[in-house]
Motif scaffolding. Structure first.
Motif, PDB file in Angstrom:
ATOM      1  N   VAL A   1      16.303  22.157 -34.667  1.00  0.00           N
ATOM      2  CA  VAL A   1      17.459  22.431 -34.857  1.00  0.00           C
ATOM      3  C   VAL A   1      17.125  23.520 -34.758  1.00  0.00           C
ATOM      4  CG1 VAL A   1      19.124  23.281 -37.384  1.00  0.00           C
ATOM      5  CG2 VAL A   1      17.129  20.862 -37.827  1.00  0.00           C
TER       6      VAL A   1
ATOM      7  N   SER B   1      17.199  21.121 -43.533  1.00  0.00           N
ATOM      8  CA  SER B   1      18.439  21.672 -42.888  1.00  0.00           C
ATOM      9  C   SER B   1      17.924  23.195 -42.067  1.00  0.00           C
ATOM     10  CB  SER B   1      19.464  21.363 -43.771  1.00  0.00           C
ATOM     11  OG  SER B   1      19.468  22.805 -44.424  1.00  0.00           O
ATOM     12  N   CYS B   2      19.434  24.051 -41.777  1.00  0.00           N
ATOM     13  CA  CYS B   2      18.590  24.651 -41.346  1.00  0.00           C
ATOM     14  C   CYS B   2      18.800  26.011 -42.630  1.00  0.00           C
ATOM     15  CB  CYS B   2      20.160  24.983 -39.754  1.00  0.00           C
ATOM     16  SG  CYS B   2      21.368  25.324 -40.674  1.00  0.00           S
TER      17      CYS B   2
ATOM     18  N   ASN C   1      23.950  22.641 -46.960  1.00  0.00           N
ATOM     19  CA  ASN C   1      25.393  24.804 -47.195  1.00  0.00           C
ATOM     20  C   ASN C   1      26.358  23.991 -46.934  1.00  0.00           C
ATOM     21  OD1 ASN C   1      25.594  23.598 -44.454  1.00  0.00           O
ATOM     22  ND2 ASN C   1      23.765  24.943 -43.588  1.00  0.00           N
TER      23      ASN C   1
ATOM     24  N   ARG D   1      31.056  14.397 -46.176  1.00  0.00           N
ATOM     25  CA  ARG D   1      29.468  15.570 -45.173  1.00  0.00           C
ATOM     26  C   ARG D   1      28.547  14.801 -45.769  1.00  0.00           C
ATOM     27  NH1 ARG D   1      28.889  19.984 -41.770  1.00  0.00           N
ATOM     28  NH2 ARG D   1      27.119  20.724 -41.860  1.00  0.00           N
TER      29      ARG D   1
ATOM     30  N   HIS E   1      21.295  17.529 -33.391  1.00  0.00           N
ATOM     31  CA  HIS E   1      22.431  16.771 -34.534  1.00  0.00           C
ATOM     32  C   HIS E   1      22.220  15.258 -34.725  1.00  0.00           C
ATOM     33  CE1 HIS E   1      24.432  21.244 -34.330  1.00  0.00           C
ATOM     34  NE2 HIS E   1      25.222  20.229 -35.935  1.00  0.00           N
TER      35      HIS E   1
ATOM     36  N   CYS F   1      18.659  17.247 -37.562  1.00  0.00           N
ATOM     37  CA  CYS F   1      19.351  18.285 -39.014  1.00  0.00           C
ATOM     38  C   CYS F   1      19.800  16.972 -39.749  1.00  0.00           C
ATOM     39  CB  CYS F   1      21.308  18.294 -38.348  1.00  0.00           C
ATOM     40  SG  CYS F   1      21.425  19.146 -37.180  1.00  0.00           S
TER      41      CYS F   1
ATOM     42  N   ASP G   1      28.279  26.475 -33.289  1.00  0.00           N
ATOM     43  CA  ASP G   1      28.449  26.266 -34.548  1.00  0.00           C
ATOM     44  C   ASP G   1      27.516  27.245 -35.023  1.00  0.00           C
ATOM     45  OD1 ASP G   1      26.468  23.877 -35.468  1.00  0.00           O
ATOM     46  OD2 ASP G   1      25.768  25.536 -36.470  1.00  0.00           O
TER      47      ASP G   1
ATOM     48  N   HIS H   1      26.801  27.931 -37.950  1.00  0.00           N
ATOM     49  CA  HIS H   1      25.688  28.410 -38.955  1.00  0.00           C
ATOM     50  C   HIS H   1      24.657  29.275 -37.695  1.00  0.00           C
ATOM     51  CE1 HIS H   1      26.405  25.326 -41.827  1.00  0.00           C
ATOM     52  NE2 HIS H   1      26.974  26.417 -43.146  1.00  0.00           N
TER      53      HIS H   1
ATOM     54  N   CYS I   1      21.791  16.435 -43.418  1.00  0.00           N
ATOM     55  CA  CYS I   1      22.629  17.556 -44.018  1.00  0.00           C
ATOM     56  C   CYS I   1      24.445  17.159 -43.499  1.00  0.00           C
ATOM     57  CB  CYS I   1      22.320  18.919 -43.191  1.00  0.00           C
ATOM     58  SG  CYS I   1      23.260  20.094 -43.383  1.00  0.00           S
ATOM     59  N   LEU I   2      24.572  16.606 -42.444  1.00  0.00           N
ATOM     60  CA  LEU I   2      25.819  15.564 -41.742  1.00  0.00           C
ATOM     61  C   LEU I   2      25.822  14.799 -41.686  1.00  0.00           C
ATOM     62  CD1 LEU I   2      26.418  17.485 -38.236  1.00  0.00           C
ATOM     63  CD2 LEU I   2      24.995  16.396 -39.236  1.00  0.00           C
TER      64      LEU I   2
ATOM     65  N   HIS J   1      18.942  26.349 -35.457  1.00  0.00           N
ATOM     66  CA  HIS J   1      19.260  27.412 -35.837  1.00  0.00           C
ATOM     67  C   HIS J   1      17.549  28.154 -36.570  1.00  0.00           C
ATOM     68  CE1 HIS J   1      23.093  28.025 -34.902  1.00  0.00           C
ATOM     69  NE2 HIS J   1      23.252  26.674 -36.295  1.00  0.00           N
TER      70      HIS J   1
HETATM   71  S1  SF4 Z   1      24.712  23.282 -40.571  1.00  0.00           S
HETATM   72 FE1  SF4 Z   1      23.647  20.791 -40.630  1.00  0.00          FE
HETATM   73  S2  SF4 Z   1      24.050  20.344 -39.450  1.00  0.00           S
HETATM   74 FE2  SF4 Z   1      24.589  22.231 -38.773  1.00  0.00          FE
HETATM   75  S3  SF4 Z   1      22.952  22.705 -37.542  1.00  0.00           S
HETATM   76 FE3  SF4 Z   1      22.534  23.271 -39.119  1.00  0.00          FE
HETATM   77  S4  SF4 Z   1      21.473  21.761 -39.977  1.00  0.00           S
HETATM   78 FE4  SF4 Z   1      22.748  20.851 -38.491  1.00  0.00          FE
END
Ligand code: SF4
Lengths: 466, 204
Positions: free
Chosen positions: A108, A347-348, A430, A436, A64, A408, A129, A131, A411-412, A110
């Motif tokens: 990441v 991102s994931c 996502n 965000r 992250h 990540c 998490d 996701h 993404c955030l 995931h």
């Molecule tokens: S949603 Fe974004 S911040 Fe969360 S694990 Fe997936 S890539 Fe990382």
């Protein structure tokens, strides 16, 4: 014997103890840990003098906070550094395997679970998490948990869980060319709403799901949480087995054969009942984008920014109005005239090799619009190496995109990759929540192909017309 | 965990649907490695002006009549988004003990119970009534009685609510559910002895 859904089979196989009126104690096969939601859980263990029951069913990674630029330089943000240092110290103290910032398999959480063959069919998989649903694409029951539950799993390798209801989302038809798994899930969330699957474990079935690659299935399962579902899953099949075979942590030799035989039994029995079923046909689906500040506020690329007054109920009207104000959009504007300043591919949800291949095909031989700055962030070290071996990095760089290290990232925006107030971004991530990707930043969720197309033209664009 | 039996407190109305966890506690504050101290960052982007310090006078929690509120009432799908337990930590640290809404996101709902924060689902119309009262009656208070599953105001308004009996029992007694699970270590060990060997260990 009663016909069972895949969810019920996996659930039943993991109940350690159940008593009427109490949550079941469910065994957890794989616990994934990252730096943001674990520190307080390890503290809890220390405070109560508890140990990690099964460090070898636990895997930690840093994702992250990590910088996506030069990793040999010291980390500038002292608080990010502290969080990573604390994770490293905790893993050391409790004997947990860790893919740290400099490990070649870092990525990441995931992305690396499936990619390393850690996530397997029939497993229960949890992570602090939301996701975590991504791993359900393997045919696993995978869901996100909070930090107290992280501590619970560390201490007991179990969770206390109330059984969710089951929902089947049956996706029929075959996706038109240029329309992807991302468009599919965005349209599903648009249809059932961001709380449409709250309280449910979702199984995706149907021809369109079967035809997706593992990467595509992961994209769909990943965003199940955006419809409120804690878990999304797809029955394992030959596509799944072919993906897993030979992965570093997948079973080998005779174990593999035994495993595959077990996995083949997981699919929902014919005639098993779900609490709810949703039917979707994607044969005429278009690329989808979000126009608002939650992933259910979507429109097809040929559509227009909606007029909040046309929404049936007061709550949605108010939400749409607030969203358009935040997004700086005027009702009636054609979606494909919305200009973007930034593009984020990663991102994931869409940081896997297949996503990067798809995006690279669009930008190959083209130049990014001078008004756009675009970054490509592979989901893991493995994805990065694979992409470089295929020359994708050079295609992105030649088009004017930046090629980064795995994490990540935007993404955030917990690391330095953030939007400035008012900046508009076509993003393959996502969540398009307010702030965000950076305070005041405006996010449009799209597929990798659509993000690449927006980078070239400087506005949201139907990739099929490029 | 702090037990929850009965509380009486001021009700603050947050008339928004889909209040997500990124809003409740923005990510820049997730880097703390403690459970405490998140209250000052609760609803940060709404609560403060762009300098990040000056309170935004238009945000409901900054209205003087809601100072010290311990009950928050909000519209549907409260707590959607991330699994961050920092969201209930921030709400608790700010002083909230209960959240009333027509619906909650699952992970958030679950996380609340682990921290002694009581999320209560009520029908949309009931939420509307409470919201209106909190807006229109200065100092509007509710009493939440978990032993009797009941919410009351001073003028005779009473509603009952539902909560899973086991969760209620844990909350009333402030029980640590890890301790409860550990009482069944034998069952866990028995289960483990039957797992296939190829699922038994990851080494880097
Ligand atoms: S949603 Fe974004 S911040 Fe969360 S694990 Fe997936 S890539 Fe990382």
């Amino acid at each position: 014997m009663k016909q069972k859904t895949m969810f019920e089979k996996i659930w039943d196989a993991h109940v350690v103890r159940s008593e009427a009126g109490k949550p079941a104690i469910l065994y957890i096969d794989l616990h994934l840990v990252h730096e943001v939601t674990s520190a307080q859980a390890f503290d809890g263990l220390r405070m109560t003098g508890r140990k990690v029951r099964r460090p070898n069913l636990t895997v930690a990674t840093m994702d992250h906070n990590v910088p996506t630029t030069d990793r040999s330089a010291p980390i500038k943000d002292p608080i990010s550094k502290k969080q990573m240092d604390v994770l490293a110290a905790n893993c050391m103290e409790f004997g947990i395997p860790l893919f740290d910032l400099h490990h070649k398999l870092q990525g990441v959480v995931h992305i690396i679970g499936p990619e390393l063959g850690l996530s397997q069919p029939g497993m229960t998989i949890v992570c602090g998490d939301s996701h975590t649903a991504t791993h359900g694409a393997m045919g696993a029951l995978a869901f996100g948990i909070g930090t107290s539950e992280v501590e619970h799993v560390l201490a007991t390798q179990c969770l206390q869980q109330l059984k969710p209801k089951t929902m089947r989302i049956n996706v029929q038809g075959s996706l038109p060319t240029g329309v992807t798994a991302k468009d599919m899930i965005l349209s599903i969330i648009g249809r059932i709403g961001t709380d449409g699957a709250t309280g449910y474990a979702v199984e995706y079935t149907g021809e369109a799901m079967r035809n997706l690659s593992m990467e595509g299935r992961m994209t769909v399962c990943n965003m199940s949480i955006e419809a409120g579902a804690r878990a999304g899953m797809v029955a394992p099949d030959e596509t799944t087995f072919a993906y897993l075979k030979g992965k570093p942590y997948a079973p080998k030799g005779a174990d593999w054969d035994e495993a595959v035989n077990k996995w083949k039994m997981l699919a929902t029995d014919p005639g098993a009942e779900f609490d709810t079923t949703v039917e979707i046909d994607v044969s005429r689906l278009e690329p989808y984008v979000t126009w608002g500040t939650n992933p259910g506020q979507v429109a097809p690329i040929s559509g227009r920014v909606p007029d909040p007054e046309t929404f049936a109920n007061e709550t949605d009207r108010r939400a749409a109005k607030a969203a358009l104000e935040y997004m700086g959009l005027v009702p009636g504007t054609p979606i494909n005239e919305v200009k973007v300043d930034r593009v984020f591919i990663g991102s994931c949800t869409n940081g896997r090799i297949e996503d990067l291949r798809a995006a690279s095909k669009i930008v190959k031989g083209r130049k990014v619009s001078p008004n756009v700055s675009a970054i490509v962030v592979p989901g893991s070290g493995e994805v990065k190496r694979q992409a470089e071996a295929e020359g994708l990095d050079r295609i992105f760089i030649a088009s004017g995109m930046e090629w980064r290290e795995a994490g990540c990232s935007m993404c955030l925006g917990m690391n330095p990759d953030i939007l400035q107030p008012g900046e508009r971004c076509a993003s393959t991530s996502n969540r398009n929540f307010e702030g965000r990707q950076g305070k005041g930043g405006r996010t449009h969720l799209v597929s990798p192909e659509m993000a690449a197309a927006a980078a070239i033209t400087g506005h949201l664009t139907d990739v099929r017309q490029l | 965990m702090e037990p929850f039996v009965k509380i009486t407190g001021i009700v603050a109305p947050l008339d928004r649907a889909n209040v997500d966890t990124d809003q409740i506690i923005p990510k820049q504050f997730l880097k703390r490695v403690e459970r405490t101290g998140f209250g000052e960052f609760l609803f940060y982007d709404w609560r403060y002006q762009s300098d990040g310090k000056t309170p935004n006078p238009d945000f409901v929690l900054n209205f003087p009549q809601y100072a010290g509120a311990s009950i928050l009432v909000a519209a549907k799908n409260f707590g959607s988004g991330s699994s961050r337990e920092h969201a209930p930590w921030a709400l608790m640290d700010y002083g909230f003990r209960a959240i009333l809404a027509p619906s909650f996101a699952d992970i958030f709902y679950n996380n609340c119970f682990k921290n002694g924060l009581l999320p209560i689902k009520l029908p949309e119309e009931t939420i509307r009534t409470i919201m209106d009262n909190a807006v229109n009656q200065r100092g509007f208070e509710l009493t939440i009685d978990l032993e009797n599953n009941r919410i009351m105001d001073k003028k005779g308004f009473v509603v009952e609510f539902d909560v899973n009996p086991f969760r209620r029992y844990c909350l009333l007694n402030g029980l640590d559910d890890i301790g409860l699970t550990l009482q069944h270590s034998d069952d866990i060990a028995a289960y483990e002895s039957k797992r296939p060997t190829w699922m038994c260990g990851i080494t880097l």
